[in-house]
Design an enzyme around this catalytic site. Structure first.
Site, PDB file in Angstrom:
ATOM      1  N   ASP A  50      85.484  58.467  39.099  1.00 17.71           N
ATOM      2  CA  ASP A  50      84.989  57.580  40.151  1.00 17.71           C
ATOM      3  C   ASP A  50      85.118  58.197  41.531  1.00 17.71           C
ATOM      4  O   ASP A  50      85.721  59.255  41.697  1.00 17.71           O
ATOM      5  CB  ASP A  50      85.736  56.234  40.093  1.00 17.71           C
ATOM      6  CG  ASP A  50      87.235  56.424  39.852  1.00 17.71           C
ATOM      7  OD1 ASP A  50      87.736  57.551  40.003  1.00 17.71           O
ATOM      8  OD2 ASP A  50      87.909  55.435  39.508  1.00 17.71           O
ATOM      9  N   GLU A  95      86.967  46.976  36.871  1.00 13.43           N
ATOM     10  CA  GLU A  95      87.941  45.936  37.134  1.00 13.43           C
ATOM     11  C   GLU A  95      87.751  44.771  36.171  1.00 13.43           C
ATOM     12  O   GLU A  95      86.752  44.711  35.441  1.00 13.43           O
ATOM     13  CB  GLU A  95      87.786  45.497  38.578  1.00 13.43           C
ATOM     14  CG  GLU A  95      88.044  46.682  39.504  1.00 13.43           C
ATOM     15  CD  GLU A  95      88.163  46.284  40.938  1.00 13.43           C
ATOM     16  OE1 GLU A  95      89.193  46.594  41.522  1.00 13.43           O
ATOM     17  OE2 GLU A  95      87.227  45.654  41.467  1.00 13.43           O
ATOM     18  N   ASP A 138      96.288  45.738  36.653  1.00 17.22           N
ATOM     19  CA  ASP A 138      95.467  44.686  36.046  1.00 17.22           C
ATOM     20  C   ASP A 138      94.688  45.209  34.841  1.00 17.22           C
ATOM     21  O   ASP A 138      93.751  44.572  34.362  1.00 17.22           O
ATOM     22  CB  ASP A 138      94.521  44.067  37.079  1.00 17.22           C
ATOM     23  CG  ASP A 138      93.549  45.089  37.666  1.00 17.22           C
ATOM     24  OD1 ASP A 138      93.603  46.277  37.261  1.00 17.22           O
ATOM     25  OD2 ASP A 138      92.733  44.706  38.535  1.00 17.22           O
ATOM     26  N   HIS A 158      92.685  47.808  34.596  1.00 13.91           N
ATOM     27  CA  HIS A 158      91.359  48.417  34.788  1.00 13.91           C
ATOM     28  C   HIS A 158      91.414  49.914  34.549  1.00 13.91           C
ATOM     29  O   HIS A 158      92.408  50.563  34.850  1.00 13.91           O
ATOM     30  CB  HIS A 158      90.789  48.083  36.168  1.00 13.91           C
ATOM     31  CG  HIS A 158      91.442  48.807  37.303  1.00 13.91           C
ATOM     32  ND1 HIS A 158      92.339  48.210  38.161  1.00 13.91           N
ATOM     33  CD2 HIS A 158      91.317  50.086  37.734  1.00 13.91           C
ATOM     34  CE1 HIS A 158      92.742  49.095  39.055  1.00 13.91           C
ATOM     35  NE2 HIS A 158      92.145  50.237  38.825  1.00 13.91           N
TER      36      HIS A 158
END
Lengths: 280, 400
Positions: free
Chosen positions: A72, A148, A141, A143
């Site tokens: 990313d 996400e 979380d 991801h």
């Protein structure tokens, strides 16, 4: 899936680096046969890069015939900004090794046409013959890359608007000014990583313990995107003791009982890793 | 370098950049430092040639702004100027110097007319260090602080800049003028020199502090060999030395000063005082004379017999010192050991600071991207391993 539990983050980094090294050397890459590696950024993989540089300098591994694809990059962040993933990869890895710049791919968050940039990224991965080993980290979380919570589990490389939580968490990297945090990012999709022949995920620290629990002890769930890899044929999760805090004792004991096999995987010079794909 | 467009990577080295010595590769193409991150991501180019620096320190090439000669040659002599220049500029490479200002002391008019045209800018290379233009030290100085300069040749500039043009012949080759600011008409002269982009250095002077500050406001920005040939520091009027701590100049008028750290011309305690008061302005200069680089024994230089013993130069048969003979790299070592400054600082005092004083710090005196690839490779105990100009190795200690 394999879960390798090491005592601490340093040993996780070392195990991962040894695995990548062995994987590259097993494949004996050359001008006609490149090894294709997917790469993450962040604090967890940093130690792995440090070790890989060390092994490269010691002559144990070469990246001459390795192609890399990063996961990313932020949108509209100057490439030389210390939080850009170009900056991270250049300073923490690429400038120290012998990779050919032509073979190092990172999504361009400053491309004039971001949709086209994402599309062509997928094409480049395809042209390289797909990814042999995708290394990743996760957020608290759950991801993976910028996929996400709620991301499609079959998603491909695309432009992603970042969640408010992520912006707030990242503000500390941008002088605590949330206005300066990029609002969008380009990211490979869960499906892109799923398409790799093998996936290795590094998880360290107690703050990620709940995510590890969600990843492996509960079902596949798009609110914890890393859980998707339960359905991948060859998933390898490397974690430290702290990250196991939310796991059941039974789970931890089960995987720890396999630790001899795990240490053999990276030390057995006579055997290629193929063996561990055939005999689980 | 012969294959200019090739991309060179100097690997396994510790480089001096942004006032720090860091473990970093140095990339060079077309004789300038290039940003490897841009090459990697934009041009996708790997290095054509990788040079293993064996963990040496790489510093910007030293810039010497005050050197009268060396190896038996004196720039203030009208004979053998070209020969002297050729030999000195070549030999200076051994001391890590990549650019210098040959210095001419107070001389008769005809000497300037003959010598100065030969000291004009010349890009360096294997033949020798870059000549940045001449430093003319005099003749517009104060007789009371003449030092070793011949008093009969000392002049004033009542006619202003015309007088300088007449005396020097032309200002084309002149990079630095050392003058005494208390001389009449100095304001106009300093301004005129400044307009011609010539650096004005204050020295051989009995100027008080206010005269000195006045000169700085008119454009002077350097003090010539601090403590030497000026009034000694006095607490009621600190004179030229006071410029180092003048609160009138502040950031708008940065002031630089040459310091001779040969261990003889400036006491180590005086070096420390200067260093602690105004570290950003300190420039290491050798102020070396013709006997620099000569072996112990007696040498005939021009009309003078000079005796070199105990690393000092004397007028033969006497105990009278006749000038400095320490080399630049020796000066860096002495300064480093005397002041307890950082290695980075000692190296920048011989490179970045003189470049800043001359206003050429974007091109020289640093290892920044886009600057000329002039640098020196050093051992940790400050011995020159090799010297490079525009990316070409111009001196290698192993070839000796």
């Amino acid at each position: 899936m394999r879960l390798v539990i090491k005592d601490n983050a340093t040993l996780v980094a070392e195990w991962a680096a040894k695995y990548v090294t062995k994987k590259i050397n097993d494949n004996n890459p050359g001008p006609d046969k490149y090894f294709v590696l997917g790469l993450p950024t962040g604090s967890t993989p940093y130690g792995m890069y440090q070790k890989l540089i060390e092994y490269y300098k010691a002559g144990k591994v070469s990246f001459k015939y390795v192609k890399t694809f990063n996961m990313d990059e932020y949108v509209n962040l100057p490439r030389d900004h210390p939080e850009s993933y170009h900056w991270y990869m250049w300073n923490n890895f690429f400038k120290h090794i012998d990779i050919d710049p032509k073979n190092a791919h990172i999504l361009d968050g400053n491309a004039p046409d971001l949709v086209e940039e994402c599309k062509s990224y997928e094409e480049k991965i395809k042209a390289a013959g797909g990814i042999d080993l995708f290394v990743g980290g996760i957020g608290p979380d759950g991801h993976i890359a910028f996929n996400e919570p709620g991301s499609s589990l079959v998603s491909r490389t695309r432009v992603k608007t970042l969640a408010q939580d992520t912006l707030e968490a990242n503000a500390r990297f941008f002088g605590n000014d949330i206005e300066k945090v990029p609002k969008q990012a380009l990211t490979v999709g869960v499906g892109t990583v799923m398409a790799a022949r093998e996936v290795m995920i590094l998880i360290t620290g107690s703050h990620k313990a709940f995510a590890l629990y969600k990843a492996i002890e509960e079902g596949v769930n798009h609110m914890w995107t890393v859980s998707a890899f339960q359905q991948h044929e060859h998933t390898l999760i490397i974690c430290d003791e702290d990250a196991t805090l939310e796991l059941r004792v039974k789970t931890v004991k089960y995987f720890k009982a396999l630790s001899d096999v795990h240490s053999q995987m990276i030390t057995d010079d006579d055997q290629t890793l193929e063996k561990y794909w055939i005999i689980h | 370098m012969c294959e200019n467009s090739k991309l060179y990577k100097f690997a396994n080295c510790r480089i001096l950049r942004d006032h720090k010595i860091i473990l970093e590769d140095l990339w060079v193409r077309n004789g300038v430092f290039v940003n490897p991150e841009k090459l990697f991501f934009d041009e996708k180019k790997p290095a054509d040639v990788i040079i293993d620096c064996k963990n040496r320190v790489i510093a910007p090439g030293f810039i010497e702004i005050q050197i009268n000669g060396g190896f038996g040659y004196d720039f203030s002599f009208e004979t053998k100027t070209e020969e002297g220049l050729a030999i000195v500029s070549k030999k200076l490479l051994e001391h890590g110097i990549t650019a210098f200002c040959p210095t001419v002391v107070t001389s008769p008019e005809q000497i300037y007319h003959k010598v100065l045209p030969k000291l004009k800018f010349r890009q360096g290379g294997k033949h020798g260090a870059t000549i940045l233009g001449a430093h003319v030290e005099g003749p517009f100085i104060n007789k009371e602080k003449k030092g070793a300069h011949p008093p009969t040749c000392i002049l004033s500039f009542e006619k202003g800049i015309e007088q300088l043009e007449k005396t020097y012949g032309s200002l084309d080759s002149v990079r630095i003028v050392t003058l005494a600011p208390e001389l009449g008409n100095s304001a106009e002269v300093i301004q005129s020199l400044k307009q011609r982009n010539i650096v004005v250095s204050l020295g051989h002077s009995i100027a008080d502090l206010s005269q000195s500050e006045e000169a700085v406001f008119h454009g002077a920005n350097v003090v010539t060999h601090l403590f030497n040939a000026m009034l000694p520091f006095h607490h009621r009027d600190p004179g030229l030395v006071g410029l180092l701590a003048s609160d009138k100049l502040c950031d708008t008028h940065p002031i630089y000063f040459g310091l001779i750290p040969d261990g003889i011309h400036t006491h180590p305690a005086a070096m420390r005082i200067a260093y602690r008061i105004h570290p950003d302005g300190l420039i290491l200069v050798t102020d070396a004379i013709s006997a620099m680089g000569l072996e112990s024994g007696t040498h005939k230089i021009g009309q003078l017999d000079i005796e070199v013993r105990d690393h000092k130069a004397f007028i033969a048969g006497t105990n009278t010192l006749c000038g400095s003979i320490a080399t630049m790299i020796q000066c860096v070592r002495i300064f480093f050991n005397s002041t307890g400054c950082s290695l980075e600082y000692a190296l920048e005092a011989a490179s970045l600071h003189p470049a800043q004083a001359l206003g050429i710090e974007r091109q020289r005196g640093c290892l920044d991207f886009g600057a000329d690839a002039d640098f020196v490779m050093l051992t940790d105990d400050l011995n020159v391993v090799s010297t490079w100009i525009r990316g070409e190795c111009v001196y290698d200690a192993n070839d000796k």
